[in-house]
Write an enzyme that holds these catalytic residues in place. Structure first.
Site, PDB file in Angstrom:
ATOM      1  N   LYS A  13     -18.060 -39.571  61.544  1.00  0.00           N
ATOM      2  CA  LYS A  13     -17.408 -40.136  60.350  1.00  0.00           C
ATOM      3  C   LYS A  13     -18.054 -41.452  59.923  1.00  0.00           C
ATOM      4  O   LYS A  13     -18.417 -41.639  58.766  1.00  0.00           O
ATOM      5  CB  LYS A  13     -15.904 -40.354  60.601  1.00  0.00           C
ATOM      6  N   ARG A  88      -3.973 -40.766  60.429  1.00  0.00           N
ATOM      7  CA  ARG A  88      -4.178 -39.991  61.664  1.00  0.00           C
ATOM      8  C   ARG A  88      -2.897 -39.293  62.114  1.00  0.00           C
ATOM      9  O   ARG A  88      -2.915 -38.636  63.156  1.00  0.00           O
ATOM     10  CB  ARG A  88      -4.631 -40.942  62.777  1.00  0.00           C
ATOM     11  N   ARG A 127     -22.882 -43.568  72.256  1.00  0.00           N
ATOM     12  CA  ARG A 127     -22.830 -44.367  71.014  1.00  0.00           C
ATOM     13  C   ARG A 127     -23.069 -45.853  71.285  1.00  0.00           C
ATOM     14  O   ARG A 127     -22.562 -46.425  72.242  1.00  0.00           O
ATOM     15  CB  ARG A 127     -21.448 -44.207  70.361  1.00  0.00           C
ATOM     16  N   ARG A 171      -8.453 -39.605  73.736  1.00  0.00           N
ATOM     17  CA  ARG A 171      -8.543 -39.716  72.269  1.00  0.00           C
ATOM     18  C   ARG A 171      -8.642 -38.331  71.633  1.00  0.00           C
ATOM     19  O   ARG A 171      -8.082 -38.084  70.573  1.00  0.00           O
ATOM     20  CB  ARG A 171      -9.759 -40.582  71.889  1.00  0.00           C
TER      21      ARG A 171
HETATM   22  P1  ADP Z   1     -16.961 -41.167  64.495  1.00  0.00           P
HETATM   23  O1  ADP Z   1     -16.950 -42.285  63.477  1.00  0.00           O
HETATM   24  O2  ADP Z   1     -16.519 -39.856  63.913  1.00  0.00           O
HETATM   25  O3  ADP Z   1     -16.238 -41.498  65.761  1.00  0.00           O
HETATM   26  P2  ADP Z   1     -19.824 -41.817  64.755  1.00  0.00           P
HETATM   27  O4  ADP Z   1     -20.292 -41.758  63.340  1.00  0.00           O
HETATM   28  O5  ADP Z   1     -19.617 -43.167  65.341  1.00  0.00           O
HETATM   29  O6  ADP Z   1     -18.471 -40.914  64.913  1.00  0.00           O
HETATM   30  O7  ADP Z   1     -20.838 -40.945  65.627  1.00  0.00           O
HETATM   31  C1  ADP Z   1     -20.647 -40.792  67.044  1.00  0.00           C
HETATM   32  C2  ADP Z   1     -22.001 -40.775  67.752  1.00  0.00           C
HETATM   33  O8  ADP Z   1     -22.724 -39.596  67.386  1.00  0.00           O
HETATM   34  C3  ADP Z   1     -22.898 -41.957  67.373  1.00  0.00           C
HETATM   35  O9  ADP Z   1     -23.609 -42.344  68.533  1.00  0.00           O
HETATM   36  C4  ADP Z   1     -23.844 -41.378  66.307  1.00  0.00           C
HETATM   37  O10 ADP Z   1     -25.097 -42.052  66.299  1.00  0.00           O
HETATM   38  C5  ADP Z   1     -23.980 -39.923  66.755  1.00  0.00           C
HETATM   39  N1  ADP Z   1     -24.106 -38.992  65.637  1.00  0.00           N
HETATM   40  C6  ADP Z   1     -23.411 -38.999  64.460  1.00  0.00           C
HETATM   41  N2  ADP Z   1     -23.772 -37.959  63.673  1.00  0.00           N
HETATM   42  C7  ADP Z   1     -24.703 -37.254  64.372  1.00  0.00           C
HETATM   43  C8  ADP Z   1     -25.460 -36.040  64.116  1.00  0.00           C
HETATM   44  N3  ADP Z   1     -25.280 -35.339  62.977  1.00  0.00           N
HETATM   45  N4  ADP Z   1     -26.313 -35.616  65.066  1.00  0.00           N
HETATM   46  C9  ADP Z   1     -26.463 -36.293  66.234  1.00  0.00           C
HETATM   47  N5  ADP Z   1     -25.800 -37.431  66.543  1.00  0.00           N
HETATM   48  C10 ADP Z   1     -24.930 -37.898  65.635  1.00  0.00           C
HETATM   49  P1  AMP Z   2     -11.831 -45.204  65.907  1.00  0.00           P
HETATM   50  O1  AMP Z   2     -12.677 -46.425  65.704  1.00  0.00           O
HETATM   51  O2  AMP Z   2     -11.496 -44.504  64.621  1.00  0.00           O
HETATM   52  O3  AMP Z   2     -12.391 -44.277  66.964  1.00  0.00           O
HETATM   53  O4  AMP Z   2     -10.423 -45.732  66.464  1.00  0.00           O
HETATM   54  C1  AMP Z   2     -10.341 -46.434  67.696  1.00  0.00           C
HETATM   55  C2  AMP Z   2      -8.883 -46.541  68.138  1.00  0.00           C
HETATM   56  O5  AMP Z   2      -8.129 -47.301  67.159  1.00  0.00           O
HETATM   57  C3  AMP Z   2      -8.112 -45.220  68.262  1.00  0.00           C
HETATM   58  O6  AMP Z   2      -8.340 -44.583  69.507  1.00  0.00           O
HETATM   59  C4  AMP Z   2      -6.671 -45.696  68.092  1.00  0.00           C
HETATM   60  O7  AMP Z   2      -6.180 -46.317  69.274  1.00  0.00           O
HETATM   61  C5  AMP Z   2      -6.801 -46.788  67.033  1.00  0.00           C
HETATM   62  N1  AMP Z   2      -6.650 -46.254  65.658  1.00  0.00           N
HETATM   63  C6  AMP Z   2      -7.608 -46.216  64.679  1.00  0.00           C
HETATM   64  N2  AMP Z   2      -7.110 -45.701  63.540  1.00  0.00           N
HETATM   65  C7  AMP Z   2      -5.808 -45.382  63.809  1.00  0.00           C
HETATM   66  C8  AMP Z   2      -4.764 -44.779  63.041  1.00  0.00           C
HETATM   67  N3  AMP Z   2      -4.944 -44.400  61.770  1.00  0.00           N
HETATM   68  N4  AMP Z   2      -3.560 -44.608  63.652  1.00  0.00           N
HETATM   69  C9  AMP Z   2      -3.351 -44.986  64.931  1.00  0.00           C
HETATM   70  N5  AMP Z   2      -4.291 -45.549  65.705  1.00  0.00           N
HETATM   71  C10 AMP Z   2      -5.517 -45.744  65.158  1.00  0.00           C
END
Ligand code: ADP
Ligand code: AMP
Length: 215
Positions: A13, A88, A127, A171
């Protein structure tokens, strides 16, 4: 354009949000980033947030809804909005609909990035993020040119405290139980739903997301 970006932790995302913001110019509001900034000030609220976030549990709805409502109200409505990680829960989705309705700015699309659970643990434990500009890397999939250093701004990359395998499992469980019903909520209400395979290479996902949003 006002879009909700959904998907399990690690689906991509935040990564895709950077591309979409560059392309469409909307404001990116990540609830995770906003909550991490809020907890960084060491206040009583910050300590409370930390206890939920470090355990991989969702922060209670009343707290998140209040923080996100303030963040949304502060933005320039003309630019559009890309909400990442919020809502969420179905309760949060209802509160968001109410706020956007009052502002006369309803959601235009729900973009769901799907990915297999087996992929997500590796994505999250690998990550690394830039604490300065927010750019996201992966030690194997998307490494920076110089190990541990952000390509864009030169800052030292960090690993999030909740990006451990144990917390990731928690999570993911929270996502399946509390967040997947939000997808049903939007689909049942006839919203424009865009579902993408987050397991595809990042440029491919970005292109599909941009095309679907523009159509
Ligand atoms: P989210 O915001 O959904 O938690 P991230 O955008 O932070 O996910 O991505 C999670 C991890 O996966 C990061 O280390 C990112 O660099 C990697 N990543 C994201 N998209 C891809 C993809 N299409 N292919 C491989 N790795 C990816
Ligand atoms: P994220 O950065 O989106 O992976 O979120 C990290 C953590 O923040 C999650 O595991 C939750 O503990 C909290 N969090 C983020 N967004 C929300 C939401 N919309 N509702 C509840 N908790 C959240």
């Amino acid at each position: 354009m006002r879009v909700v970006l959904m998907g399990p932790p690690g689906a991509g995302k935040g990564t895709q949000a950077k591309y979409l913001v560059e392309k469409f110019g909307m404001v990116h509001l990540s609830s995770g980033d906003i909550l991490r900034a809020e907890r960084a000030d060491g206040s009583e609220l910050g300590e409370k947030l930390k206890s939920y976030m470090d355990a991989g549990e969702l922060v209670p709805d009343d707290i998140v809804v209040e923080i996100m409502a303030k963040a949304i109200a502060k933005q320039d409505a003309d630019k559009g909005l890309l909400l990442d990680g919020f809502p969420r829960t179905v309760t949060q989705a209802g509160a968001l609909d109410k706020q956007l309705e009052q502002l006369g700015l309803p959601l235009e699309a729900v973009l769901v990035i799907e990915a297999d659970e087996s992929l997500l643990v590796d994505r999250i434990t690998g990550r690394r993020s830039c604490p300065k500009c927010g750019r996201v890397y992966h030690v194997k999939n998307i490494p920076p040119v110089k190990e541990g250093i952000c390509d864009a701004c030169g800052a030292e990359l960090v690993q999030r405290e909740d990006d451990t395998e144990e917390v990731v499992r928690q999570r993911l469980a929270a996502y399946r139980k509390q967040t997947e019903p939000v997808i049903e909520y939007y689909a049942a209400d006839g919203r424009k739903m865009i579902r993408l395979d987050g397991g595809a290479p990042l440029e491919e996902v970005a292109q599909q997301a941009a095309e679907a949003l523009a159509s």
